[in-house]
Design an enzyme around this catalytic site. Structure first.
Site, PDB file in Angstrom:
ATOM      1  N   TYR A  38      -4.048   1.020  10.209  1.00 27.30           N
ATOM      2  CA  TYR A  38      -4.944  -0.068   9.815  1.00 27.30           C
ATOM      3  C   TYR A  38      -5.962  -0.387  10.905  1.00 27.30           C
ATOM      4  O   TYR A  38      -7.080  -0.822  10.613  1.00 27.30           O
ATOM      5  CB  TYR A  38      -4.131  -1.310   9.433  1.00 27.30           C
ATOM      6  CG  TYR A  38      -3.407  -1.114   8.127  1.00 27.30           C
ATOM      7  CD1 TYR A  38      -2.031  -0.920   8.076  1.00 27.30           C
ATOM      8  CD2 TYR A  38      -4.113  -1.079   6.925  1.00 27.30           C
ATOM      9  CE1 TYR A  38      -1.381  -0.705   6.872  1.00 27.30           C
ATOM     10  CE2 TYR A  38      -3.473  -0.866   5.716  1.00 27.30           C
ATOM     11  CZ  TYR A  38      -2.111  -0.669   5.702  1.00 27.30           C
ATOM     12  OH  TYR A  38      -1.464  -0.447   4.508  1.00 27.30           O
ATOM     13  N   VAL A  43       0.857  -1.185   0.000  1.00 27.21           N
ATOM     14  CA  VAL A  43       0.000   0.000   0.000  1.00 27.21           C
ATOM     15  C   VAL A  43       0.896   1.239   0.000  1.00 27.21           C
ATOM     16  O   VAL A  43       1.745   1.408   0.873  1.00 27.21           O
ATOM     17  CB  VAL A  43      -0.908   0.028   1.251  1.00 27.21           C
ATOM     18  CG1 VAL A  43      -1.766   1.282   1.255  1.00 27.21           C
ATOM     19  CG2 VAL A  43      -1.766  -1.229   1.302  1.00 27.21           C
ATOM     20  N   VAL A 103       1.128   5.675  -1.097  1.00 29.05           N
ATOM     21  CA  VAL A 103       0.556   6.925  -1.603  1.00 29.05           C
ATOM     22  C   VAL A 103       1.695   7.920  -1.766  1.00 29.05           C
ATOM     23  O   VAL A 103       2.550   8.033  -0.891  1.00 29.05           O
ATOM     24  CB  VAL A 103      -0.515   7.492  -0.638  1.00 29.05           C
ATOM     25  CG1 VAL A 103      -0.979   8.882  -1.084  1.00 29.05           C
ATOM     26  CG2 VAL A 103      -1.704   6.542  -0.549  1.00 29.05           C
ATOM     27  N   GLY A 110      -1.766  12.504   3.855  1.00 30.97           N
ATOM     28  CA  GLY A 110      -2.361  13.386   4.850  1.00 30.97           C
ATOM     29  C   GLY A 110      -3.734  13.904   4.482  1.00 30.97           C
ATOM     30  O   GLY A 110      -4.282  14.761   5.168  1.00 30.97           O
ATOM     31  N   GLN A 111      -4.310  13.404   3.396  1.00 31.48           N
ATOM     32  CA  GLN A 111      -5.626  13.885   2.955  1.00 31.48           C
ATOM     33  C   GLN A 111      -6.701  12.808   3.069  1.00 31.48           C
ATOM     34  O   GLN A 111      -7.811  13.002   2.615  1.00 31.48           O
ATOM     35  CB  GLN A 111      -5.597  14.285   1.472  1.00 31.48           C
ATOM     36  CG  GLN A 111      -4.608  15.313   1.072  1.00 31.48           C
ATOM     37  CD  GLN A 111      -4.682  15.544  -0.436  1.00 31.48           C
ATOM     38  OE1 GLN A 111      -5.735  15.396  -1.047  1.00 31.48           O
ATOM     39  NE2 GLN A 111      -3.566  15.912  -1.031  1.00 31.48           N
ATOM     40  N   GLY A 112      -6.315  11.652   3.620  1.00 26.18           N
ATOM     41  CA  GLY A 112      -7.295  10.573   3.697  1.00 26.18           C
ATOM     42  C   GLY A 112      -7.367   9.715   2.459  1.00 26.18           C
ATOM     43  O   GLY A 112      -8.237   8.862   2.335  1.00 26.18           O
ATOM     44  N   SER A 126       5.310  -1.794  12.195  1.00 31.94           N
ATOM     45  CA  SER A 126       4.854  -1.320  13.506  1.00 31.94           C
ATOM     46  C   SER A 126       4.334   0.123  13.456  1.00 31.94           C
ATOM     47  O   SER A 126       3.376   0.461  14.149  1.00 31.94           O
ATOM     48  CB  SER A 126       5.979  -1.442  14.536  1.00 31.94           C
ATOM     49  OG  SER A 126       7.152  -0.800  14.065  1.00 31.94           O
ATOM     50  N   GLN A 127       4.929   0.962  12.587  1.00 27.87           N
ATOM     51  CA  GLN A 127       4.517   2.367  12.588  1.00 27.87           C
ATOM     52  C   GLN A 127       3.196   2.617  11.880  1.00 27.87           C
ATOM     53  O   GLN A 127       2.659   3.722  11.940  1.00 27.87           O
ATOM     54  CB  GLN A 127       5.625   3.263  11.987  1.00 27.87           C
ATOM     55  CG  GLN A 127       5.974   2.966  10.539  1.00 27.87           C
ATOM     56  CD  GLN A 127       7.132   1.978  10.396  1.00 27.87           C
ATOM     57  OE1 GLN A 127       7.302   1.075  11.227  1.00 27.87           O
ATOM     58  NE2 GLN A 127       7.915   2.133   9.344  1.00 27.87           N
TER      59      GLN A 127
END
Lengths: 267, 246
Positions: B225, B182, B184, B190-192, B219-220
């Site tokens: 999720y 995954v 982006v 930061g915009q969803g 972990s971060q």
């Protein structure tokens, strides 16, 4: 009952490995009236371009006694060559009455869904729609099976073949694979067959250059739910946690804090 | 710059959902000179036979403001019907100079491997052999993408299309799916959008009756999720890796 246990060694071409093992077996065990029949790769010998740590793990997994040296393979698979499905005789036993029973591993994935359903019933898993089971098998990257093959004396060609174990893996054919649905008939548990099943599956995945092999292991023991990937460990007499079963096979939980996550899991 | 944010609602047929949202948006926001162009399913409207808890999760995910009521779908997909790949406009912005930018979600999986490589470079992922990347995409059950589409004023048909996000899932087509890779574009984070990307991917998997959706989270990003409905180690189930390479 004479038993010859030969776990195929991943480090060698199949033909060599069993011949080698057969000889060592003969040195160590009583002379055996039955030969190991090796059903090797259909056309080409399989070669295994695997790294040293893997050899160590396979060695420790397979060689319960100090049997042999591991020999590195002389060549590697070319990029376009797909390894062929392989059948490997894991165990062969001769009964006093002359019946021969073989435990056969296959990565060819030829599973009868009704047989599989019967096996899932035996281990206590809930029923799943057969059409979905068939679809899941068809769309798995690899389906590995264990069969028991009984040859009765004097019955030429009339083998009794029974599905006694299965494991399958989904994959993107390039980077990642996830192992699902590992199961072994309770009557055959406790002999190292589940271990051999998973080891052979891993070997087959590595031969196809799948570098990331993952799974989800139930830490609570043999509880089965439709959607979980579980390995059934007998509660008699060698009961161990499923997570430890896979740890002993080289799997590590949460490496570097990576968490396996499920979307709204149904309990 | 006028912005209309419309996250497609899974509970409705695409055509209905955006029309509905468009009206509500108009009630809540300034009148906007640009319309939302909805690129719906190619042939048939998509219907969504999903359970109530899913609606709740989608509602909580999508509706950041108290925008609308969720309407249950009138019909369900027949067993043989495969849902079609869908394109959904998630965001549309009109610049003062008249440039329109849309963020488009697609489950059709049409990814150029070179574009993807450039995107992976942008997020700082190590390079992988392109042939393997192509094979991984080809053999994924689903590949979902986010594209930015810019339409300059006066340039009819000359859209600038850029890959800005991707997620993919492997599956046995029946019971289990695992989400991988995954990402982006940092410029669009930061915009969803990552959230919307994963939500749409989940929706598409659920429509195909894949009941067990899994992933492995660094972990971060575990909390990212978690907020999407994922749970780590449910009932003690452990994700395990074979001889992981660090």
């Amino acid at each position: 009952m004479l038993t010859k246990t030969v776990f195929a060694r991943s480090s060698l071409c199949p033909g060599q490995s069993l011949a080698c093992s057969f000889q060592i077996c003969n040195q160590l065990l009583f002379p055996c009236s039955s030969k190991i029949r090796f059903i090797g790769a259909r056309e080409k010998p399989m070669v295994c371009p695997l790294k040293a740590s893997f050899w160590d793990s396979i060695r420790s997994g397979f060689l319960k006694s100090n049997m042999t040296q591991v020999v590195e393979p002389p060549s590697t698979l070319s990029e376009e060559e797909e390894p062929l499905p392989q059948e490997i005789v894991l165990v062969e036993k001769t009964q006093p009455d002359g019946t021969i029973e073989q435990i056969l591993f296959s990565s060819g994935g030829d599973v009868d869904v009704y047989e599989l359903q019967a096996l899932c019933d035996k281990v206590g898993w809930p029923r799943r729609p057969l059409s979905k089971v068939a679809a899941a098998l068809k769309n798995s990257y690899m389906v590995a099976t264990l069969h028991s093959i009984r040859k009765l004396p004097g019955t030429e060609g009339n083998d009794q073949k029974e599905l006694i174990g299965m494991a399958r893996a989904t994959s993107d054919h390039a980077f990642n694979a996830t192992i699902w649905d590992v199961l072994v008939d309770p009557c055959y548990q406790g002999q190292g067959l589940g271990r051999a099943l998973v080891e052979q599956l891993i070997r087959a995945l590595l031969q196809r250059d799948i570098g990331n092999i993952t799974l989800f292991a139930d830490s609570q023991g043999p509880i089965s739910l439709e959607w979980k990937s579980l390995s059934l460990i007998t509660s008699w007499p060698f009961s161990i946690a499923v997570v430890d079963f896979y740890r002993n096979l080289g799997f590590e939980p949460d490496p570097e804090g990576i968490k396996g996550m499920f979307w709204y899991p149904r309990y």
